[in-house]
Design a protein around this motif. Structure first.
Motif, mmCIF file in Angstrom:
data_model
loop_
_atom_site.group_PDB
_atom_site.id
_atom_site.type_symbol
_atom_site.label_atom_id
_atom_site.label_comp_id
_atom_site.label_asym_id
_atom_site.label_seq_id
_atom_site.Cartn_x
_atom_site.Cartn_y
_atom_site.Cartn_z
ATOM 1 N N PRO A 171 -4.852 2.583 1.046
ATOM 2 C CA PRO A 171 -5.400 2.957 2.359
ATOM 3 C C PRO A 171 -4.355 3.416 3.360
ATOM 4 O O PRO A 171 -4.684 3.730 4.482
ATOM 5 C CB PRO A 171 -6.050 1.648 2.835
ATOM 6 N N VAL A 172 -3.067 3.448 2.952
ATOM 7 C CA VAL A 172 -2.035 3.718 3.930
ATOM 8 C C VAL A 172 -2.101 5.138 4.456
ATOM 9 O O VAL A 172 -1.674 5.435 5.555
ATOM 10 C CB VAL A 172 -0.644 3.419 3.315
ATOM 11 N N GLY A 173 -2.645 6.074 3.629
ATOM 12 C CA GLY A 173 -2.744 7.440 4.123
ATOM 13 C C GLY A 173 -3.627 7.514 5.348
ATOM 14 O O GLY A 173 -3.264 8.082 6.356
ATOM 15 N N GLY A 174 -4.822 6.950 5.265
ATOM 16 C CA GLY A 174 -5.692 6.829 6.417
ATOM 17 C C GLY A 174 -6.209 8.127 6.971
ATOM 18 O O GLY A 174 -6.729 8.161 8.078
ATOM 19 N N VAL A 175 -6.093 9.224 6.209
ATOM 20 C CA VAL A 175 -6.530 10.511 6.743
ATOM 21 C C VAL A 175 -8.039 10.502 6.976
ATOM 22 O O VAL A 175 -8.529 10.937 8.021
ATOM 23 C CB VAL A 175 -6.115 11.650 5.794
ATOM 24 N N ARG A 176 -8.761 9.990 5.986
ATOM 25 C CA ARG A 176 -10.222 9.963 6.135
ATOM 26 C C ARG A 176 -10.643 9.062 7.288
ATOM 27 O O ARG A 176 -11.548 9.396 8.048
ATOM 28 C CB ARG A 176 -10.864 9.482 4.837
ATOM 29 N N GLY A 177 -9.981 7.916 7.409
ATOM 30 C CA GLY A 177 -10.315 7.024 8.520
ATOM 31 C C GLY A 177 -10.022 7.642 9.865
ATOM 32 O O GLY A 177 -10.828 7.537 10.805
ATOM 33 N N TYR A 178 -8.883 8.313 9.982
ATOM 34 C CA TYR A 178 -8.545 8.972 11.253
ATOM 35 C C TYR A 178 -9.546 10.079 11.568
ATOM 36 O O TYR A 178 -10.016 10.199 12.703
ATOM 37 C CB TYR A 178 -7.130 9.532 11.164
ATOM 38 N N GLU A 179 -9.865 10.885 10.556
ATOM 39 C CA GLU A 179 -10.835 11.956 10.789
ATOM 40 C C GLU A 179 -12.202 11.390 11.150
ATOM 41 O O GLU A 179 -12.901 11.950 12.003
ATOM 42 C CB GLU A 179 -10.922 12.843 9.553
ATOM 43 N N TRP A 180 -12.593 10.305 10.494
ATOM 44 C CA TRP A 180 -13.888 9.697 10.814
ATOM 45 C C TRP A 180 -13.912 9.219 12.259
ATOM 46 O O TRP A 180 -14.895 9.434 12.989
ATOM 47 C CB TRP A 180 -14.140 8.534 9.865
ATOM 48 N N LEU A 181 -12.840 8.571 12.706
ATOM 49 C CA LEU A 181 -12.778 8.087 14.085
ATOM 50 C C LEU A 181 -12.800 9.236 15.082
ATOM 51 O O LEU A 181 -13.517 9.192 16.084
ATOM 52 C CB LEU A 181 -11.521 7.239 14.282
ATOM 53 N N THR A 182 -12.013 10.266 14.820
ATOM 54 C CA THR A 182 -11.972 11.387 15.767
ATOM 55 C C THR A 182 -13.315 12.097 15.836
ATOM 56 O O THR A 182 -13.743 12.527 16.917
ATOM 57 C CB THR A 182 -10.867 12.373 15.369
ATOM 58 N N ARG A 183 -13.982 12.228 14.685
ATOM 59 C CA ARG A 183 -15.314 12.854 14.729
ATOM 60 C C ARG A 183 -16.298 12.013 15.519
ATOM 61 O O ARG A 183 -17.120 12.549 16.288
ATOM 62 C CB ARG A 183 -15.833 13.061 13.299
ATOM 63 N N ARG A 184 -16.234 10.692 15.363
ATOM 64 C CA ARG A 184 -17.145 9.828 16.114
ATOM 65 C C ARG A 184 -16.857 9.925 17.611
ATOM 66 O O ARG A 184 -17.776 9.940 18.434
ATOM 67 C CB ARG A 184 -17.006 8.376 15.637
ATOM 68 N N ALA A 190 0.828 -1.210 0.000
ATOM 69 C CA ALA A 190 0.000 0.000 0.000
ATOM 70 C C ALA A 190 0.860 1.256 0.000
ATOM 71 O O ALA A 190 0.566 2.231 -0.708
ATOM 72 C CB ALA A 190 -0.929 -0.001 1.209
ATOM 73 N N GLY A 191 1.931 1.265 0.796
ATOM 74 C CA GLY A 191 2.809 2.423 0.829
ATOM 75 C C GLY A 191 3.519 2.643 -0.492
ATOM 76 O O GLY A 191 3.657 3.784 -0.956
ATOM 77 N N GLY A 192 3.978 1.567 -1.130
ATOM 78 C CA GLY A 192 4.626 1.710 -2.425
ATOM 79 C C GLY A 192 3.690 2.246 -3.492
ATOM 80 O O GLY A 192 4.061 3.094 -4.311
ATOM 81 N N TRP A 193 2.444 1.748 -3.500
ATOM 82 C CA TRP A 193 1.465 2.248 -4.468
ATOM 83 C C TRP A 193 1.149 3.720 -4.223
ATOM 84 O O TRP A 193 1.047 4.510 -5.178
ATOM 85 C CB TRP A 193 0.202 1.401 -4.396
ATOM 86 N N ALA A 194 0.999 4.097 -2.945
ATOM 87 C CA ALA A 194 0.697 5.503 -2.634
ATOM 88 C C ALA A 194 1.857 6.416 -3.014
ATOM 89 O O ALA A 194 1.642 7.567 -3.416
ATOM 90 C CB ALA A 194 0.379 5.642 -1.148
ATOM 91 N N LEU A 250 6.477 11.730 -1.235
ATOM 92 C CA LEU A 250 6.882 10.507 -1.915
ATOM 93 C C LEU A 250 7.790 9.681 -1.013
ATOM 94 O O LEU A 250 7.624 8.461 -0.871
ATOM 95 C CB LEU A 250 7.591 10.865 -3.219
ATOM 96 N N LEU A 251 8.765 10.338 -0.378
ATOM 97 C CA LEU A 251 9.655 9.626 0.541
ATOM 98 C C LEU A 251 8.907 9.147 1.780
ATOM 99 O O LEU A 251 9.236 8.098 2.345
ATOM 100 C CB LEU A 251 10.812 10.539 0.949
ATOM 101 N N ALA A 252 7.898 9.909 2.222
ATOM 102 C CA ALA A 252 7.143 9.497 3.409
ATOM 103 C C ALA A 252 6.398 8.196 3.159
ATOM 104 O O ALA A 252 6.451 7.255 3.965
ATOM 105 C CB ALA A 252 6.162 10.603 3.807
ATOM 106 N N TYR A 253 5.698 8.107 2.020
ATOM 107 C CA TYR A 253 4.998 6.862 1.715
ATOM 108 C C TYR A 253 5.986 5.743 1.421
ATOM 109 O O TYR A 253 5.728 4.571 1.731
ATOM 110 C CB TYR A 253 4.059 7.074 0.536
#
Length: 945
Positions: A521-534, A281-285, A295-298
């Protein structure tokens, strides 16, 4: 080892003033701290090369079997070389990366050096609890470093996300550590590794909790979202924390525990699956990114997944390959982040769509970046090639895993080529980039790291022999590290991955729609934001139900939990041991019944004054119980505390309505009585169980003898307070001082900011003589200002006698009932009576000194007594006896604990003064605003007759 940690601590403390004086050049001397760790690890190479260990142990908390235990082995030696070497180069890099006068640079320097020390302690710690301490320190320091640019919302958001994710993982890991250490009775990993492991679900739970902490720290799925967001940090932070140090902590922990836990059921499936998915996932991202740093972060996320797969597998060849790849990743990824920082510094952008021709105009920078990117892609003869080929060879017998690793390697090659092309290639459709001057301090650190990757690849054989002792923990090693093993499947797969990655990059145009649509899915920004909002919504929902501003509701909730949880456990435990002895004399039963009846009646009282008096009866009944059980000191204290409490209640009730609200009382009084009875029964049961559960003799049996021998006093209660458990008393004194300050601050703050009371009409006519009331109408009650000359005169006559009595109780308390607390209460009651007689003016005449002064003097005397004991060569607050003779008086025997008691006396008096002057001033202010004025106390008079 401890000296190295102290060196980093000192460097972190002196970093802010150094940067303030010298500017960014101060990073150069600060680099000596991690450089010293690097040199120390190099000097210990012979000790660990043969599989040995260097240990240091310092006693910390022997009663809890905790110690500052440090241990250097092959794996920690490798990590220290990375942490120290890369840390020193990053600090040198910072000397030219930051401009003079940069905002927050003083704090940044101190935190970065402190992080280097915390990371050093993490990899050296042998005690798992000590490791956790350093683990959380790295979390806190990384939070501060990621959020360095406090003015940017993205930096603050990224820092908070990294803190939340890694802290939650760390807490889970701590529970796992506690479970392992609790079972073995030992928290040193060197001892745990040879101990018997627990079995069944207990071990499975502990392993999963530890893995959660490790995966969260190394940004492995499902905890990968924080690492790409952390690129909001400056490039030196990314090069150090997110390439060579912090993200390596989780991988290091997996490598440390794998020799023992790799064979445990969930270890391999969880770690290897998560690592392989993260690599893909990180390589694809990474292929989707246009920002070189992202690019280096992923790519870092992808490589961390590869390291997790290698080190978690638990075979000798995989372990050896994993350590080689660990070194390779630290070298090439930190070099690449520093190269990106230099590109941004000279070209003013990191967007590969805007860069063109930088390779021609900055050849040294381009050569460094291409060399490091080639190591990341696995091009021979670099160390990246050696590590990846060794990993592929270690998984030759696992077709499914091998296919996943090859696919991940193809992605790695593709984004490595994308990085080199995007940063340094010349493109005709983009305007050529005109870079500024790149100073040597920006070029030398990444160049050294890239060249070190080349040297490590050429010297793969000697390097493999140094790393071999760690791999031999898993068993005999099949093949050593080398640049050339001859034709093999691993070599063919490496060549195929290079070709496949180049082809994937060449087809970037036709594959652009696919890259755009398929998100990893490695970014996970939407998932993290969804969890924090919940979580935020859940918190709001819970708060709206529970936090309604109702003190009875809060108290009732607490008491119901007390009844249900401990009470339910009490019922479930069965028989309670010893038989119950109800009373020694029927009088105890009578006092107990009176106290219980007063408590029940207080719950249903409709007048506040009635409720206060009934609560007072319960307090005096408790004091009578102390008398009947032969505890006069406790009884005297309880009597005085209850009397002082009533005086304070009088001041508070002046500002409250005379009656409680009738309707809520009628509706809930039986519920409140039931809850009160249930709480009483549960607490009584807990007391009986606790008393009957004792198996060892009580330590208090030795108190009477030790009180005379060591503390020279016969009053065991007072000796316990001022000597045996003087530290507890010191803590309570601090709480009293803080409470008094807080109460006064709240009262006076409300007086300044609260609404002004409505001023009623003034009385007509001249002021009546003393002894006759003035009726003032206004508000819900009628106030009468009374002044009694008899009361004032009698109070002044007995005041000094009561103060002398308090001093007698103070000085005699070491051998008879009394002491500083009791004496202070008696003096405080004398002041309270003086205030009741004449108001705050009379109080000022009785005590012409500030309450804060008295409180501060008392605390200073108490603390000074402990310091004096320490300077005299004794334990802190240890008592000493002073014998001397006074002419005309005789022999005097003085115990130094008296001075500590004097401090207690002053603090209690100061507390009473503070309460009287704060609450009393508030009362007087409202009465004078109502038209009273003059001296005297305003007392509720009810309806006029």
């Amino acid at each position: 080892m401890l000296v190295l940690l102290i060196l980093h601590l000192v460097a972190a403390l002196v970093a802010p003033p150094l940067v303030r004086w010298w500017g960014p050049r101060a990073f150069l001397p600060l680099a000596l701290a991690p450089a010293a760790a690097f040199a120390w690890a190099l000097a210990r190479t012979p000790a660990v090369a043969g599989g040995g260990a260097v240990t240091e142990t310092y006693s910390w908390i022997p009663q809890l079997r905790l110690a500052l235990a440090f241990r250097l082995t092959t794996l920690s030696w490798l990590l220290i070389l990375l942490v120290g070497g890369v840390g020193a180069l990053v600090l040198v890099y910072c000397a030219r990366y930051f401009a003079p006068g940069s905002v927050g640079l003083t704090r940044f320097a101190g935190v970065l050096v402190a992080f280097a020390g915390a990371m050093l302690g993490l990899v050296l710690a042998d005690d798992l609890l000590l490791l956790y301490v350093f683990w959380e320190l790295t979390t806190i320091f990384s939070y501060l470093l990621i959020g360095h640019s406090t003015e940017r919302r993205s930096s603050r958001w990224a820092a908070r996300q990294a803190l939340i994710v890694t802290t939650l993982g760390g807490l889970a890991m701590l529970v796992g550590f506690l479970m392992l250490g609790r079972h073995a009775g030992e928290y040193r990993w060197s001892a745990l590794a040879s101990a018997d492991l627990p079995g069944g679900g207990y071990l499975v739970t502990a392993v999963l909790l530890v893995l959660a902490g490790a995966l969260a720290k190394s940004a492995v799925l499902p905890f990968s979202s924080w690492l790409p967001a952390a690129m909001a940090a400056p490039s030196p932070v990314s090069a150090y924390l997110h390439a060579a140090a912090m993200v390596k902590a989780g991988v290091y922990l997996i490598g440390l525990l794998a020799p023992v836990l790799a064979a445990v059921g969930p270890w391999r499936p969880v770690a290897v699956t998560a690592g392989l998915l993260t690599m893909l996932a990180g390589g694809w991202a990474a292929l989707r990114q246009t920002d070189l740093k992202l690019l280096l972060a992923y790519g870092t996320t992808s490589q961390l997944g590869l390291l997790t797969v290698a080190l978690a597998w638990g075979t000798p060849d995989a372990a050896l390959a994993g350590t080689a790849m660990l070194l390779a990743h630290g070298l090439f990824k930190s070099a690449l982040f520093l190269v990106v920082g230099a590109v941004d510094h000279t070209a003013g952008t990191r967007d590969l769509r805007e860069l063109s021709g930088l390779g021609r105009r900055a050849p040294l920078l381009a050569a460094t970046g291409i060399l490091a990117a080639a190591s990341m892609a696995g091009v021979p003869p670099l160390i990246g090639f050696v590590g990846k080929e060794a990993i592929l060879a270690a998984y030759t017998g696992q077709p499914l895993l091998l296919a996943g690793l090859v696919a991940g390697t193809v992605l790695t090659v593709a984004y490595s080529v994308r990085f080199a092309w995007g940063a340094f290639a010349t493109r005709p459709d983009v305007e050529p980039t005109e870079p500024g001057h790149a100073p040597a301090a920006l070029l030398a650190p990444p160049a050294l790291l890239a060249v070190a990757g080349l040297a490590a690849g050429v010297l793969a054989g000697p390097l493999g022999r140094l790393l071999r002792p760690y791999a031999e923990l898993f068993g005999p090693v099949g093949a050593d590290l080398a640049l050339w093993h001859g034709p093999s499947l691993a070599l063919g797969l490496s060549a195929a991955a290079l070709a496949g990655g180049a082809a994937l990059f060449a087809l970037r145009g036709p594959l652009a729609p696919v890259l755009h649509r398929v998100r990893a899915p490695v970014g996970g920004v939407r998932g993290y934001e969804w969890l924090t909002r919940r979580f935020d919504r859940a918190a709001i929902a819970v708060t709206s139900v529970t936090q309604r501003g109702s003190l009875p509701q809060y108290l009732g909730t607490i008491l119901l939990v007390l009844v249900l949880v401990p009470g339910g456990a009490l019922l479930a435990t069965g028989p309670w041991g010893r038989p119950v002895h109800l009373w020694d004399t029927p009088l105890q039963l009578v006092v107990g019944l009176v106290t219980a009846a007063a408590a029940l009646l207080a719950v249903g009282a409709r007048r506040r004054l009635t409720a206060m008096l009934l609560v007072g009866v319960t307090g005096y009944g408790t004091a009578m119980m102390f008398v009947l059980y032969g505890a006069p000191d406790l009884a005297l204290t309880q009597f005085l505390v209850e009397t002082a409490t009533i005086a304070v209640f009088v001041l508070v009730l002046r500002r409250l309505p005379e009656r409680f609200s009738v309707r809520p009382l009628r509706r809930s009084r039986w519920v409140r009585r039931s809850v009160g009875v249930a709480v009483g029964v549960v607490l009584a049961g807990l007391g009986l169980v606790a008393a009957g559960a004792r198996t060892a003799p009580s330590i208090s049996r030795d108190f009477p003898e030790q009180a005379v021998i060591r503390a020279y006093g016969r009053n065991v209660v007072n000796v316990t307070l001022v000597d045996i458990r003087a530290w507890d008393t010191m803590g309570e004194l601090s709480v009293l001082v803080a409470t008094a300050t807080g109460v006064a601050s709240l009262v006076f703050q409300r007086s300044r900011t609260g609404p002004r009371p409505r001023r009623p009409p003034r009385p007509v006519g001249r002021r009546p003589p003393p002894g006759r009331p003035v009726w003032l109408r206004g508000g819900p009650t009628l106030h009468a200002r009374r002044r009694s000359i008899v009361f004032e005169v009698v109070t002044r006559l007995i005041f000094h006698t009561v103060v002398l009595l308090s001093l007698f109780l103070l000085f005699s308390g070491h051998n008879a009932p009394g002491g500083g607390f009791v004496g202070g209460l008696v003096a405080g009651l004398a002041l309270a009576v003086r205030y009741l007689a004449g108001g705050r003016y009379e109080l000022a005449e009785a005590a012409p000194v500030g309450a804060g002064t008295v409180l501060g003097a008392g605390l200073a005397v108490s603390v000074g007594t402990g310091v004096a004991s320490l300077l005299a060569g004794r334990w802190v607050l240890e008592s000493a006896r002073l014998d001397f003779a006074l002419p005309g008086v005789g022999e005097i025997h003085l115990v130094t604990a008296l001075f500590f008691d004097i401090g207690v006396y002053l603090i209690v008096v100061g507390l009473v003064l503070d309460i009287l002057r704060s609450l009393g001033a508030e009362v007087d202010r409202h009465i004078e605003a109502a038209g009273g004025g003059g001296r005297g106390l305003a007392v509720d008079a009810g309806e006029p007759r």
